[in-house]
Design an enzyme around this catalytic site. Structure first.
Site, PDB file in Angstrom:
ATOM      1  N   ASP A 171       0.854  -1.189   0.000  1.00  0.00           N
ATOM      2  CA  ASP A 171       0.000   0.000   0.000  1.00  0.00           C
ATOM      3  C   ASP A 171       0.885   1.232   0.000  1.00  0.00           C
ATOM      4  O   ASP A 171       2.123   1.134  -0.039  1.00  0.00           O
ATOM      5  CB  ASP A 171      -0.952  -0.005   1.196  1.00  0.00           C
ATOM      6  CG  ASP A 171      -2.323   0.562   0.830  1.00  0.00           C
ATOM      7  OD1 ASP A 171      -2.379   1.763   0.489  1.00  0.00           O
ATOM      8  OD2 ASP A 171      -3.319  -0.185   0.871  1.00  0.00           O
ATOM      9  N   HIS A 242      -2.667   3.205  -4.657  1.00  0.00           N
ATOM     10  CA  HIS A 242      -2.128   2.680  -3.397  1.00  0.00           C
ATOM     11  C   HIS A 242      -0.694   2.185  -3.590  1.00  0.00           C
ATOM     12  O   HIS A 242      -0.313   1.126  -3.088  1.00  0.00           O
ATOM     13  CB  HIS A 242      -3.015   1.545  -2.867  1.00  0.00           C
ATOM     14  CG  HIS A 242      -4.308   2.015  -2.269  1.00  0.00           C
ATOM     15  ND1 HIS A 242      -4.370   2.669  -1.059  1.00  0.00           N
ATOM     16  CD2 HIS A 242      -5.583   1.931  -2.713  1.00  0.00           C
ATOM     17  CE1 HIS A 242      -5.642   2.963  -0.782  1.00  0.00           C
ATOM     18  NE2 HIS A 242      -6.393   2.536  -1.767  1.00  0.00           N
ATOM     19  N   GLU A 309      -9.573   2.715  -5.540  1.00  0.00           N
ATOM     20  CA  GLU A 309      -9.201   4.042  -5.059  1.00  0.00           C
ATOM     21  C   GLU A 309      -7.954   4.575  -5.767  1.00  0.00           C
ATOM     22  O   GLU A 309      -6.952   4.913  -5.139  1.00  0.00           O
ATOM     23  CB  GLU A 309      -8.984   4.001  -3.537  1.00  0.00           C
ATOM     24  CG  GLU A 309     -10.264   3.651  -2.773  1.00  0.00           C
ATOM     25  CD  GLU A 309     -10.048   3.586  -1.279  1.00  0.00           C
ATOM     26  OE1 GLU A 309     -10.962   3.975  -0.534  1.00  0.00           O
ATOM     27  OE2 GLU A 309      -8.956   3.134  -0.849  1.00  0.00           O
ATOM     28  N   ASP A 402     -12.891  -3.508  11.139  1.00  0.00           N
ATOM     29  CA  ASP A 402     -12.212  -2.398  11.797  1.00  0.00           C
ATOM     30  C   ASP A 402     -13.231  -1.337  12.240  1.00  0.00           C
ATOM     31  O   ASP A 402     -12.911  -0.473  13.054  1.00  0.00           O
ATOM     32  CB  ASP A 402     -11.151  -1.782  10.887  1.00  0.00           C
ATOM     33  CG  ASP A 402     -11.660  -1.503   9.482  1.00  0.00           C
ATOM     34  OD1 ASP A 402     -12.204  -2.448   8.870  1.00  0.00           O
ATOM     35  OD2 ASP A 402     -11.511  -0.377   8.990  1.00  0.00           O
TER      36      ASP A 402
END
Length: 536
Positions: A171, A242, A309, A402
């Site tokens: 990432d 990323h 993303e 999370d």
């Protein structure tokens, strides 16, 4: 019997119990040697009983029945004889996990608490999974997790009959896999100078360098360890977004005509960096080299290439990227991202593998052989399934573990929507909008654990459990399709006994009444989202 996940059917036979002692044997055919080895190792450690090999028809016996599906099994316990009949090695391992559970929580200890008193309850049990993909994502890129903790997490998955570990290895904030032809990925991209503490709006920093990576032998060990426990490790190498960590190590991978990539470091913020890969042929060759080594380590059918993303501002501003769009005859930047995903879809297919990516890979056209991890709700998965693509359902509104488990300030670094144990139990992976043919394209489901706000195995334990136990039952068991019709009260009753198993395993789960004092993070700001999750 407090079994989680619940089996297809089970009948308790109170007068048919099987006491185990030092003469009890364990036998299996060669095809099931892995399950036999795991069961003997686990039970000998917990009970002190040797479980030496014996003769067919006595002791604990594993048998193969090709008429059963590969992950299905039957378990029959009678005085002096317990038989696990399985359709394949995975089914034998799941049957062995159930047999272990029947011995009680102390069977999960690593050393015997007592020399005797081990009794298998008489039972006839039939079992097999609803979905073939029952996964959990572990993000080791944002916060590195030592190898020993990854192996421990594999044990937790296997104990719950979850069979896929999706390992998020790269990432913006770190690169965690050794690639020998590109040493800069571990020398430079595997660590960052500092980290955010909590959500960015608080402006808090931990000025301690953070990093780490797995050698190729470490990862081979994780893969082999998981395989012995019927868990497949699916690696994720995120691209074309990323990727700031990779660009920091190899600046030529970035959009050098719009940003000074040589000045970039591994990103120290959470969120999504705008520094993405350039779309050149040289960049494609670089990541082909990365993936050649990844394929040597991971034998999984699927390889996850992210695809999510990816901000496209740099491509819009880059003369080189715009020239690339014209060269390829594409219409826009979305199609440029699709070109990259399609390239690697073909590349993987030529090597007998399959690409899976987040649902953004639908933008600009989906690669023909690709499967979709549907995270932004159900809609991407519905579109992919209706178009004939395989889908793993993992909508953030339901199974991002999370996300916080309760409202209030006591939850440590509260993130996202409130997703309670009951919410997870009532999650249904197959949308009602799908017809029967499209529904078959939902090959499974997955719970995701993103680690921006989890920097240790203890934090992961707290956010994962006991919700991951509820998720395991959703993924494995034949629950009613209508979430409202599910017997959550019955699950809670079984969970009371299952928590003793988690205690024996050393899992620091969230108590029903709220966190222990040492599980809180006073003063560390999170990003809670008020109100119920949007409809998906």
């Amino acid at each position: 019997m407090d079994l989680i996940p619940a089996p297809v059917s089970s009948v308790r036979l109170p007068d048919q119990d099987f006491p185990l002692d030092r003469t009890t044997t364990l036998t299996a055919p060669p095809e099931l040697a892995g399950a036999e080895r795991w069961l003997r190792s686990s039970l000998t450690a917990a009970t002190g009983l040797p479980l030496a090999p014996g003769r067919p028809g006595e002791g604990v016996e594993l048998l193969l029945d090709a008429a059963l599906a590969g992950e299905a099994y039957r378990l029959s316990v009678r005085p002096g004889h317990a038989v696990i009949t399985a359709g394949g090695p995975a089914g034998a391992l799941w049957g062995a996990q159930t047999l272990r559970r029947l011995l009680g929580p102390d069977a999960y200890r690593r050393a015997p608490l007592r020399p005797s008193g081990w009794v298998l309850p008489g039972v006839d049990l039939t079992d097999g999974p609803r979905f073939g993909w029952r996964g959990a994502l572990l993000d080791v890129a944002r916060h590195f997790l030592p190898k020993s903790d990854v192996l421990r997490f594999v044990d937790q998955l296997s104990a719950h009959k979850l069979n896929v570990l999706h390992l998020h290895l790269t990432d913006d904030q770190g690169w965690r896999v050794e690639i020998k032809r590109y040493p800069g990925l571990t020398e430079r991209a595997s660590w960052r100078e500092r980290s955010m503490v909590g959500y960015r709006s608080a402006g808090r920093r931990d000025d301690r360098p953070h990093g780490g990576f797995y050698t190729q032998d470490d990862l081979r060990e994780i893969v082999a360890y998981a395989a012995e426990r019927a868990v497949t490790v699916v690696p994720e190498i995120d691209l074309p977004g990323h990727t700031q960590a990779a660009v920091a190590a190899y600046p030529e991978l970035g959009n050098t005509d719009v940003v000074d990539t040589g000045a970039l470091g591994v990103w120290t913020d959470w969120g999504v960096s705008h520094n993405v890969l350039n779309p050149s042929e040289a960049t494609l060759r670089f990541f082909e080299g990365v993936l050649e080594e990844v394929l040597e380590i991971f034998p999984s059918e699927f390889v996850h290439l992210g695809g999510d993303e990816c901000p496209k501002e740099q491509w819009k501003d880059s003369a080189a990227a715009q020239a690339r769009i014209r060269e390829l005859g594409l219409s826009n930047e979305d199609e440029l991202q699709s070109h990259i995903i399609r390239h690697f879809d073909r590349w993987l297919a030529e090597r007998g593998r399959r690409l899976i990516g987040w649902d953004e890979i639908l933008e600009g056209g989906l690669a023909p052989g690709a499967a979709v991890s549907s995270w932004r709700g159900y809609s991407g998965g519905i579109a992919a399934a209706q178009a004939g693509h395989d889908v793993v359902m993992c909508p953030e509104q339901h199974v991002y573990l999370d996300h916080r488990q309760a409202p209030g300030e006591r939850e440590p670094v509260p993130v996202g929507f409130v997703r309670t144990l009951e919410d997870v139990y009532r999650f249904e992976p197959v949308p009602a909008q799908l017809d029967q043919e499209a529904a078959r394209r939902v090959i499974g489901t997955q719970a995701n654990l993103w680690s921006e706000f989890m920097d240790s195995a203890r934090d992961i334990d707290y956010r994962a459990f006991p919700r991951l136990a509820a998720f395991a039952e959703v993924a494995w068991s034949a629950l009613p399709a209508d979430p409202a019709a599910r017997d959550f009260a019955g699950f809670e009753q079984r969970l009371a006994g299952h928590l003793e198993v988690l205690d024996a395993l050393g899992v620091e789960y969230r108590p029903a009444g709220g966190p222990h004092p040492w599980q809180t993070r006073p003063g560390v700001q999170g990003r809670p989202i008020d109100g119920p999750p949007p409809a998906v």
